[in-house]
Design a protein around this motif. Structure first.
Motif, PDB file in Angstrom:
ATOM      1  N   ALA A 249       0.900  -0.717  -0.134  1.00 59.40           N
ATOM      2  CA  ALA A 249       0.005  -0.503  -0.085  1.00 59.40           C
ATOM      3  C   ALA A 249       0.683   1.566   0.237  1.00 59.40           C
ATOM      4  O   ALA A 249       0.612   2.311  -1.363  1.00 59.40           O
ATOM      5  CB  ALA A 249      -0.807   0.041   1.413  1.00 59.40           C
ATOM      6  N   ARG A 250       2.181   1.360   0.590  1.00 56.69           N
ATOM      7  CA  ARG A 250       2.285   2.579   0.725  1.00 56.69           C
ATOM      8  C   ARG A 250       3.047   2.603  -0.330  1.00 56.69           C
ATOM      9  O   ARG A 250       3.398   3.540  -1.077  1.00 56.69           O
ATOM     10  CB  ARG A 250       3.622   1.980   2.082  1.00 56.69           C
ATOM     11  CG  ARG A 250       4.712   3.791   2.405  1.00 56.69           C
ATOM     12  CD  ARG A 250       5.455   3.375   3.575  1.00 56.69           C
ATOM     13  NE  ARG A 250       6.380   2.148   3.104  1.00 56.69           N
ATOM     14  CZ  ARG A 250       6.418   1.209   3.598  1.00 56.69           C
ATOM     15  NH1 ARG A 250       5.499   0.910   4.714  1.00 56.69           N
ATOM     16  NH2 ARG A 250       7.063   0.209   3.196  1.00 56.69           N
ATOM     17  N   ASP A 251       3.909   1.493  -1.641  1.00 67.30           N
ATOM     18  CA  ASP A 251       4.606   1.496  -2.369  1.00 67.30           C
ATOM     19  C   ASP A 251       3.906   1.564  -3.039  1.00 67.30           C
ATOM     20  O   ASP A 251       3.518   3.267  -4.106  1.00 67.30           O
ATOM     21  CB  ASP A 251       4.939   0.410  -2.712  1.00 67.30           C
ATOM     22  CG  ASP A 251       6.082  -0.120  -1.882  1.00 67.30           C
ATOM     23  OD1 ASP A 251       6.857   1.137  -1.132  1.00 67.30           O
ATOM     24  OD2 ASP A 251       6.324  -1.405  -1.751  1.00 67.30           O
ATOM     25  N   GLU A 252       2.815   2.125  -3.768  1.00 67.38           N
ATOM     26  CA  GLU A 252       1.683   2.514  -4.610  1.00 67.38           C
ATOM     27  C   GLU A 252       0.622   3.748  -3.902  1.00 67.38           C
ATOM     28  O   GLU A 252       0.184   4.388  -4.267  1.00 67.38           O
ATOM     29  CB  GLU A 252      -0.084   1.408  -4.359  1.00 67.38           C
ATOM     30  CG  GLU A 252       0.351   0.090  -5.085  1.00 67.38           C
ATOM     31  CD  GLU A 252      -0.211  -0.914  -4.858  1.00 67.38           C
ATOM     32  OE1 GLU A 252      -1.608  -0.922  -4.350  1.00 67.38           O
ATOM     33  OE2 GLU A 252      -0.467  -1.918  -4.826  1.00 67.38           O
ATOM     34  N   GLY A 253       1.463   4.563  -2.609  1.00 69.72           N
ATOM     35  CA  GLY A 253       1.246   5.864  -2.569  1.00 69.72           C
ATOM     36  C   GLY A 253      -0.779   5.970  -1.769  1.00 69.72           C
ATOM     37  O   GLY A 253      -0.705   6.808  -1.811  1.00 69.72           O
TER      38      GLY A 253
END
Length: 642
Positions: A249-253
Motif C-alpha cells: 500500500a505504501r509503495d502504491e501511495g
C-alpha cells in the motif's frame, strides 16, 4: 615519587650501558611507558646536533619503521628542512655525519631516509629490564595528558534485543566493544561498560502478542531464552502477510492506516502503548522477559570473559528526558506534527540527506531515535561522561548521524561532540562455520564442540595441550574472539572461515594458544631459582633469533597506543601473531638442538647453562607480554599439562 624513582632507575641503567645522561626530553615522548621513546629521544638529539637542525623538528621526522624495512626507526630527511647542494645525495651526505652509539648501529641510507637499527649489544639488557620493572603494567598507563583524575568513558556495545536472534553483528559488537573498553581502561580512563538492550517498543509489543498465542509457562521455565525466541519467530511469521500488505500500500501511495489499524498490527501497537502507560499486566510480562534475558546474557557473556557494569535499555530512559527532548525541539522549531505523528524533517534543517524521522508515532508510542536522544541526556546526568562510544555496525551510520544532529538542534553541541560511533563491517559466514544458530549460548556451544572434536582427532598431536573439556572451552572461545576481532581493519567486512575456526595453523586463535602453551612448557622444563634477571648474561641474547623477539617486545606499548587511538583492537591481535612467529622460531631452534640425529650432535649442540638461563628469563618476560596482550583481547591463557 614513584615517577622520580623510575626515572632515576632508568638513568642508572642507561649509564651502565654507556649512554650519556640525562635523557633528552621531548613533550610528545613518554619514556616511562614506551621504551622505544628512549631511542627516539636520543636519535632526535643526535640528529639535531650532527645535522644542525631543530631538535623538535628532528623528533617529528622520526618514524617507526615498517616490518619489511629491516630496521627499527627511520629518519625522514626532507622533514628536517636540511639543506644540501645535492638533493639526490641527501641520505648519503647525512649518513657520513653519524657514528655508531651504544643504542644504535650505523644508519642505512635509503633514498631520502636514514634507517636505524638498535644495537644488539645493549638492546637485551635495556628492554628486558624495562619489561621486568613493569611486569603486568607494561603497556598500560595514562594517555590523558596529565589529567589529575581519570576521564570517564561510556562504551556501549553488544546491545541485543529481547527474544530475537543474537546475530553476527551483535557478536562482533560484543567482541570489538569489549576490546575497546579494555584499551580505554589500559590508557587510564574510568570506563563504564554498558549493554543497551532493545527491551521496549513495538517489537516487545509483538512478543507480547506472540506470547498470548504461542507462549508456554512450562517451556519458558525449562529454557527461557530458547522459548522466547520460538515465540517471537512464530508471531513474526504470522505477521508477514500484514507487513507485506502495508508495504504494498505504501509503495502504491495509499494510506496504510486502515491496514495497520487491525489484526496483529493493532494488537502489537496496543500492547506497546499499554506498556508506555505503565499498565500492570503488560509491565509484569515485560519485567519477567527482561529479567530472564539479562540473567541468560550475564551467564553467556561470562563465558566470553566479558562483564558489563550496567544493563541499560530503551525501557530505562526516563519520561523526564523524553519530555525535555520534545519540549526543546518544539521550542527550537525543529519538531513538527505530520499526519498524527511528530517528526524531525532533516531536509528542512540539514543535512538534507538524513530525510525525515518519526520521533513519536500516531499511536503515541515513542520511537527508538527519540529514546536514544533522551538516553544521552540521562547518561550525562548520571555519569557526567567525557566520551561516549557506540560500538555498532556500520549499517547504523545514518541513525547516529540523526542522533548527533538532533542534539545539535537542541543546542547541545558540546554534548554531541563527546559522542562517537565506532562502526564495523559485516561478519559473514557464521552459519556456514558452525551451523544454523540463533542464540549466543548456541554459538559458544558449537564453537567449543568444534574445538573438542579437533582435540579428539587423530590428526592433531600437540603434547603441550591437554585434551580436556576445559581446553576445548578455552580454544573454542579463543577461536571465536580472534575470528570476530579479525586481522584487518574493523570497518572491513569479515568472512568467517570454517577451515580456520579451530585450526592450529598460522594466524588463528588455537595457534596463539599453542604457542603460549609451548612457551609455558619450555619455561617449566628449564626454570630454576637462578632464572632471574639479575643472573642473566646478556651476551647470550645478542644474536638472532633472540634479538628479533626482543625487538617485538619493545614495540608492545606503541602498538597498544595505536590500537587505542584508532579503535583498532586488530592491531593487538596482529602484534601477538608476529610475536608467535618469532617465538616459534626460537622454540623450534631449541627443539632441533635437543633432538639431534645422534649422540655426538646432541653433545656438540648443547648450550651452556648460562645460555639456557638467559633464554628462560627471556621466555618468562615474553610470556608476560603475551599475558598483557591477551588480557586486552579477553583471551584466557590455556593451562599447560602438568
Amino acid at each position: 615519587m614513584m615517577t622520580a624513582c623510575m626515572i632515576d632507575g632508568l638513568k642508572a641503567l642507561l649509564s651502565d650501558l654507556g649512554v650519556d645522561v640525562p635523557i633528552p626530553a621531548f613533550s610528545q615522548s613518554d619514556i616511562l611507558r614506551r621504551p622505544i621513546d628512549i631511542y627516539r629521544n636520543y636519535l632526535a638529539d643526535t640528529a639535531s646536533k650532527v645535522l644542525g637542525c631543530d631538535s623538535a623538528l628532528a623528533y617529528e621526522a622520526i618514524q617507526s619503521a615498517n616490518i619489511k624495512d629491516n630496521s627499527d626507526l627511520t629518519l625522514v630527511l626532507p622533514k628536517l628542512k636540511w639543506r644540501t647542494d645535492k638533493p639526490k645525495d641527501l641520505a648519503r651526505d647525512a649518513f657520513i655525519k653519524f657514528s655508531s652509539t651504544p643504542l644504535f648501529q650505523l644508519p642505512i641510507p635509503d633514498g631520502v631516509h636514514l634507517r636505524f637499527i638498535f644495537s644488539t649489544l645493549t638492546l637485551p639488557q635495556l628492554i628486558l629490564t624495562y619489561i621486568s620493572d613493569r611486569s603486568e603494567q607494561y603497556g598500560r598507563g595514562s594517555l590523558l595528558d596529565g589529567q589529575p583524575t581519570p576521564k570517564k568513558a561510556i562504551i556501549e556495545f553488544s546491545s541485543p534485543n529481547l527474544a530475537t536472534e543474537f546475530h553476527s553483528a551483535h557478536l562482533r559488537s560484543t567482541i570489538i566493544g569489549a576490546h575497546i573498553a579494555n584499551l580505554y581502561e589500559c590508557a587510564g580512563w574510568d570506563v563504564v561498560r554498558m549493554n543497551y538492550l532493545g527491551d521496549w517498543g513495538k517489537e516487545i509489543g509483538l512478543l507480547g502478542v506472540g506470547w498470548s498465542q504461542f507462549g508456554s509457562e512450562e517451556a519458558f521455565q525449562e529454557n527461557p531464552m530458547s522459548h522466547l525466541y520460538d515465540v517471537y519467530r512464530a508471531i513474526s511469521e504470522s505477521f508477514i502477510p500484514e507487513k507485506e500488505a502495508s508495504r504494498k500500500a505504501r509503495d502504491e501511495g495509499r494510506d496504510t492506516a486502515e491496514i495497520e489499524g487491525r489484526g496483529i498490527f493493532a494488537e502489537r501497537d496496543r500492547f506497546s502503548k499499554r506498556m508506555e502507560d505503565d499498565e500492570p499486566e503488560e509491565m509484569s510480562f515485560w519485567k519477567r522477559m527482561r529479567d530472564a534475558t539479562i540473567t541468560y546474557y550475564m551467564q553467556e557473556y561470562e563465558r566470553l570473559n566479558i562483564k558489563f557494569d550496567e544493563f541499560s535499555g530503551e525501557s530505562q530512559v526516563t519520561p523526564e528526558s523524553i519530555a525535555e527532548v520534545e519540549s526543546v525541539l518544539k521550542e527550537k522549531g525543529i519538531y513538527e506534527e505530520s499526519d498524527g505523528s511528530w517528526i524531525i524533517d532533516y531536509s528542512k534543517h540539514g543535512p538534507k540527506s538524513l530525510g525525515v524521522s518519526v520521533l513519536r508515532g500516531r499511536t503515541g508510542s515513542t520511537s527508538y531515535l527519540l529514546r536514544d536522544i533522551a538516553a544521552v541526556l540521562d547518561r550525562n546526568k548520571k555519569y557526567a561522561f567525557d566520551k561516549m562510544i557506540y560500538v555498532v555496525t556500520s549499517e547504523q551510520d545514518v541513525h547516529f548521524q540523526k542522533l548527533f544532529q538532533a542534539l545539535r538542534f537542541m543546542g547541545q553541541e558540546d554534548l554531541a561532540a563527546k559522542l562517537e560511533h565506532v562502526s564495523f563491517g559485516k561478519a559473514q559466514g557464521l552459519a556456514q562455520q558452525i551451523g544454523e544458530v540463533h542464540l549466543l549460548g548456541d554459538i559458544l556451544d558449537r564453537s567449543i564442540k568444534g574445538a573438542h572434536d579437533v582435540l579428539e582427532s587423530d590428526d592433531i598431536s600437540h603434547p603441550e595441550i591437554n585434551k580436556t573439556d576445559e581446553s576445548a572451552k578455552v580454544l573454542g572461545i579463543t577461536a571465536l574472539i580472534t575470528q570476530f576481532c579479525g586481522l584487518s581493519k574493523r570497518v572491513s567486512n569479515l568472512t568467517l572461515s570454517s577451515k580456520t575456526l579451530v585450526s592450529f595453523d598460522a594466524e588463528t586463535g588455537p595457534n596463539l594458544q599453542l604457542c603460549y602453551s609451548r612457551l609455558c612448557a619450555k619455561i617449566k622444563e628449564s626454570d630454576s631459582d637462578d632464572a632471574v634477571l639479575a643472573n642473566v648474561d646478556y651476551t647470550y641474547l645478542q644474536d638472532d633469533p633472540w634479538t628479533e623477539v626482543i625487538r617485538i617486545l619493545a614495540q608492545y606499548p606503541d602498538v597498544t597506543d595505536a590500537a587505542y587511538k584508532n579503535y583498532e583492537p586488530s592491531m593487538i591481535l596482529t602484534y601477538l601473531f608476529r610475536l608467535v612467529e618469532e617465538v616459534s622460531n626460537c622454540l623450534e631452534d631449541d627443539d632441533e638442538e635437543e633432538n639431534g640425529d645422534n649422540e655426538q650432535t646432541k653433545t656438540s649442540s648443547g648450550e651452556p647453562p648460562e645460555a639456557i638461563l638467559a633464554q628462560t628469563v627471556l621466555y618468562k618476560l615474553t610470556r608476560q607480554v603475551f599475558d598483557n596482550g591477551m588480557a586486552l583481547l579477553g583471551i584466557a591463557p590455556l593451562v599447560s599439562p602438568a
